[in-house]
Design a protein around this motif. Structure first.
Motif, PDB file in Angstrom:
ATOM      1  N   ARG A   1       2.548  -1.958   9.185  1.00  0.00           N
ATOM      2  CA  ARG A   1       4.206  -1.840   8.874  1.00  0.00           C
ATOM      3  C   ARG A   1       4.956  -2.611   8.949  1.00  0.00           C
ATOM      4  O   ARG A   1       5.086  -2.785  10.016  1.00  0.00           O
ATOM      5  CB  ARG A   1       3.959  -0.236   9.570  1.00  0.00           C
ATOM      6  CG  ARG A   1       4.826   0.987   9.170  1.00  0.00           C
ATOM      7  CD  ARG A   1       5.086   1.868  10.002  1.00  0.00           C
ATOM      8  NE  ARG A   1       3.835   3.179   9.831  1.00  0.00           N
ATOM      9  CZ  ARG A   1       3.895   3.885   8.984  1.00  0.00           C
ATOM     10  NH1 ARG A   1       4.963   3.884   7.811  1.00  0.00           N
ATOM     11  NH2 ARG A   1       2.892   4.521   8.424  1.00  0.00           N
TER      12      ARG A   1
ATOM     13  N   ILE B   1       3.703  -0.314   4.079  1.00  0.00           N
ATOM     14  CA  ILE B   1       3.088  -1.010   4.534  1.00  0.00           C
ATOM     15  C   ILE B   1       2.101  -1.743   3.827  1.00  0.00           C
ATOM     16  O   ILE B   1       2.394  -1.437   2.152  1.00  0.00           O
ATOM     17  CB  ILE B   1       2.035   0.797   4.979  1.00  0.00           C
ATOM     18  CG1 ILE B   1       2.854   0.931   6.101  1.00  0.00           C
ATOM     19  CG2 ILE B   1       0.388  -0.369   4.681  1.00  0.00           C
ATOM     20  CD1 ILE B   1       2.166   2.641   6.348  1.00  0.00           C
ATOM     21  N   TRP B   2       1.604  -2.941   3.536  1.00  0.00           N
ATOM     22  CA  TRP B   2       1.633  -3.740   3.223  1.00  0.00           C
ATOM     23  C   TRP B   2       0.360  -4.643   3.343  1.00  0.00           C
ATOM     24  O   TRP B   2       0.169  -4.921   5.590  1.00  0.00           O
ATOM     25  CB  TRP B   2       1.696  -5.277   3.140  1.00  0.00           C
ATOM     26  CG  TRP B   2       3.831  -5.470   2.659  1.00  0.00           C
ATOM     27  CD1 TRP B   2       4.857  -4.166   2.882  1.00  0.00           C
ATOM     28  CD2 TRP B   2       3.184  -5.476   1.272  1.00  0.00           C
ATOM     29  NE1 TRP B   2       5.510  -4.655   1.919  1.00  0.00           N
ATOM     30  CE2 TRP B   2       5.003  -5.879   0.577  1.00  0.00           C
ATOM     31  CE3 TRP B   2       3.209  -6.317   0.248  1.00  0.00           C
ATOM     32  CZ2 TRP B   2       5.728  -5.139  -0.575  1.00  0.00           C
ATOM     33  CZ3 TRP B   2       3.144  -6.518  -0.949  1.00  0.00           C
ATOM     34  CH2 TRP B   2       4.901  -6.687  -1.430  1.00  0.00           C
ATOM     35  N   GLU B   3      -0.943  -5.093   2.749  1.00  0.00           N
ATOM     36  CA  GLU B   3      -1.977  -5.195   3.275  1.00  0.00           C
ATOM     37  C   GLU B   3      -2.177  -7.017   3.665  1.00  0.00           C
ATOM     38  O   GLU B   3      -1.094  -7.560   2.587  1.00  0.00           O
ATOM     39  CB  GLU B   3      -3.610  -5.249   2.065  1.00  0.00           C
ATOM     40  CG  GLU B   3      -4.675  -5.595   2.280  1.00  0.00           C
ATOM     41  CD  GLU B   3      -5.700  -5.779   1.491  1.00  0.00           C
ATOM     42  OE1 GLU B   3      -6.427  -6.267   1.559  1.00  0.00           O
ATOM     43  OE2 GLU B   3      -5.400  -4.697   1.438  1.00  0.00           O
TER      44      GLU B   3
ATOM     45  N   LYS C   1       1.229  -1.090   0.509  1.00  0.00           N
ATOM     46  CA  LYS C   1      -0.061  -0.122   0.043  1.00  0.00           C
ATOM     47  C   LYS C   1       0.744   1.235   0.035  1.00  0.00           C
ATOM     48  O   LYS C   1       0.611   2.028  -0.682  1.00  0.00           O
ATOM     49  CB  LYS C   1      -0.931  -0.034   1.069  1.00  0.00           C
ATOM     50  CG  LYS C   1      -1.273  -1.486   1.076  1.00  0.00           C
ATOM     51  CD  LYS C   1      -2.677  -1.656   0.228  1.00  0.00           C
ATOM     52  CE  LYS C   1      -3.315  -0.410   0.337  1.00  0.00           C
ATOM     53  NZ  LYS C   1      -4.877  -1.321  -0.767  1.00  0.00           N
TER      54      LYS C   1
ATOM     55  N   ARG D   1      -5.007  -7.695   7.394  1.00  0.00           N
ATOM     56  CA  ARG D   1      -4.694  -6.577   8.436  1.00  0.00           C
ATOM     57  C   ARG D   1      -3.589  -5.878   7.644  1.00  0.00           C
ATOM     58  O   ARG D   1      -2.809  -6.304   6.502  1.00  0.00           O
ATOM     59  CB  ARG D   1      -3.483  -7.445   8.799  1.00  0.00           C
ATOM     60  CG  ARG D   1      -4.928  -7.650  10.256  1.00  0.00           C
ATOM     61  CD  ARG D   1      -5.728  -9.082  10.850  1.00  0.00           C
ATOM     62  NE  ARG D   1      -6.166  -9.238  11.906  1.00  0.00           N
ATOM     63  CZ  ARG D   1      -7.678  -9.075  12.410  1.00  0.00           C
ATOM     64  NH1 ARG D   1      -8.422  -9.754  10.890  1.00  0.00           N
ATOM     65  NH2 ARG D   1      -7.717  -9.823  13.653  1.00  0.00           N
ATOM     66  N   ARG D   2      -3.583  -4.376   7.797  1.00  0.00           N
ATOM     67  CA  ARG D   2      -2.185  -3.652   7.071  1.00  0.00           C
ATOM     68  C   ARG D   2      -1.550  -3.350   8.373  1.00  0.00           C
ATOM     69  O   ARG D   2      -1.724  -3.355   9.892  1.00  0.00           O
ATOM     70  CB  ARG D   2      -3.326  -2.272   6.966  1.00  0.00           C
ATOM     71  CG  ARG D   2      -3.600  -1.276   5.802  1.00  0.00           C
ATOM     72  CD  ARG D   2      -3.856  -0.480   5.028  1.00  0.00           C
ATOM     73  NE  ARG D   2      -4.351   0.107   5.692  1.00  0.00           N
ATOM     74  CZ  ARG D   2      -3.627   1.367   6.729  1.00  0.00           C
ATOM     75  NH1 ARG D   2      -2.383   2.237   5.277  1.00  0.00           N
ATOM     76  NH2 ARG D   2      -3.960   2.429   7.594  1.00  0.00           N
TER      77      ARG D   2
END
Length: 346
Positions: free
Chosen positions: A131, A91-93, A87, A128-129
């Motif tokens: 970091r 930061i990843w979904e 994202k 979940r997002r």
């Protein structure tokens, strides 16, 4: 249109667990998309169904080792994280198991601290997002700690990561391989080029949404997850030129197909650019640019079976699958391939 219209009964022993030693030695079921006529070949025989002036479109996305195993920092509870979409820079979904243990604020540790993560929030479908925190380059850390995100129906361990990667994989970003491309070798691609067939590259980063089961009864109520795609100017020019001069556009895989159909206008011209697509192709869809499709055998009641049915007809496709089961073809990611084309134009 009911999801059960796309059901077929598949024996478990036909689900391929391991890739073949020679990629191009897999079997190839060839079907005329207009008549339903079937032939049984070997994949390297795909050259018999291509001709000068055609354009073969391949998806050059690269699968990242997106499955991470770690622990919660406070309790030591084991956690599995699957990276779905980047994202922002760090930061990843993600898909987290077990999700209930990872509320916002939870801190995760991977590889004894080589990689750490903080859960930021919960988004759609419970994803979940996260970091991530690390020293160095994220991709290098991921290559050390991550595992290839094989589909759940593959239970064997993959000994060589590259076998879940096409030989032309280039752009990092997929959570699953564009598996129709796994059958190609460098030698076979060279042979195809030498025939006078143009090869065009596009990118679609495969997300898990493509493979999620259709949970609604009415197909029209299903919503696809969005995936990032990119078509470069010179590749769009290759494809448009082939189409304009009477060549066929042959997509390798449903991902290449969805990329082209998303980026093509109603005038039939493919436009260069990038973006997100949630295109859902099912029977009744009018293809704007694709002529033929090389693809693997897909799961019953899946959006991928629906896409193939839009091209070749539901009855033809289900008949092809029935014959493939009788002939003991290997199914799914490491399985055999199909070619659905207009064979009258060979």
């Amino acid at each position: 249109m009911n999801v059960k219209d796309f059901y077929f009964d598949l024996p478990q022993d036909l689900i391929a667990q391991d890739p073949l030693e020679d990629r191009s030695s897999s079997r190839l079921l060839v079907m005329d998309k207009n008549t339903g006529e079937i032939a049984h070949r070997t994949f390297r025989d795909i050259t018999d169904y291509l001709k000068p002036g055609d354009c073969l479109v391949i998806n050059n996305t690269k699968v990242i080792p997106a499955r991470l195993f770690g622990v919660k920092e406070d309790t030591g509870a084991r956690i599995e994280v699957l990276l779905l979409k980047r994202k922002e820079e760090d930061i990843w979904e993600t898909l987290v198991k077990p999700g209930k243990k990872c509320r916002p604020g939870a801190k995760l540790v991977f590889g004894e601290g080589l990689l750490r993560g903080t859960v930021l929030d919960v988004v759609e479908e419970g994803n979940r997002r996260i970091r991530f925190h690390y020293d160095g380059i994220f991709e290098e850390v991921l290559d050390k700690l991550g595992q290839m995100p094989l589909p759940p129906y593959i239970t064997h361990e993959l000994k060589d990561k590259n076998r879940y990667q096409t030989v032309y994989a280039k752009n990092d970003g997929s959570a699953a391989a564009p598996t129709a491309g796994l059958h190609f070798t460098e030698e076979l691609l060279e042979q195809i080029r030498d025939m006078g067939v143009e090869i065009a590259h596009v990118t679609l980063h495969v997300g898990l949404g493509t493979f999620r089961p259709v949970k609604v009864e009415n197909v029209l109520d299903h919503h696809m997850h969005s995936e990032f795609y990119m078509v470069e100017e010179k590749e769009a020019e290759k494809i448009n030129r082939a189409k304009a001069t009477g060549g066929r556009i042959v997509c390798v895989g449903t991902t290449s197909c969805r990329t082209l159909e998303s980026a093509t206008g109603e005038d039939g011209i493919l436009k260069a650019g990038s973006g997100w697509t949630d295109i859902f192709i099912y029977p009744g869809y009018k293809f704007k640019i694709l002529d033929s499709l090389i693809t693997n055998f897909h799961l019953p009641e899946s959006t991928l079976v629906m896409l193939v049915s839009a091209l070749a007809g539901r009855e033809h496709v289900l008949h092809a699958y029935e014959e493939a089961i009788c002939e003991k073809y290997r199914f799914f990611s490491f399985g055999d391939a199909c070619f659905f084309g207009d064979l009258g134009r060979e």
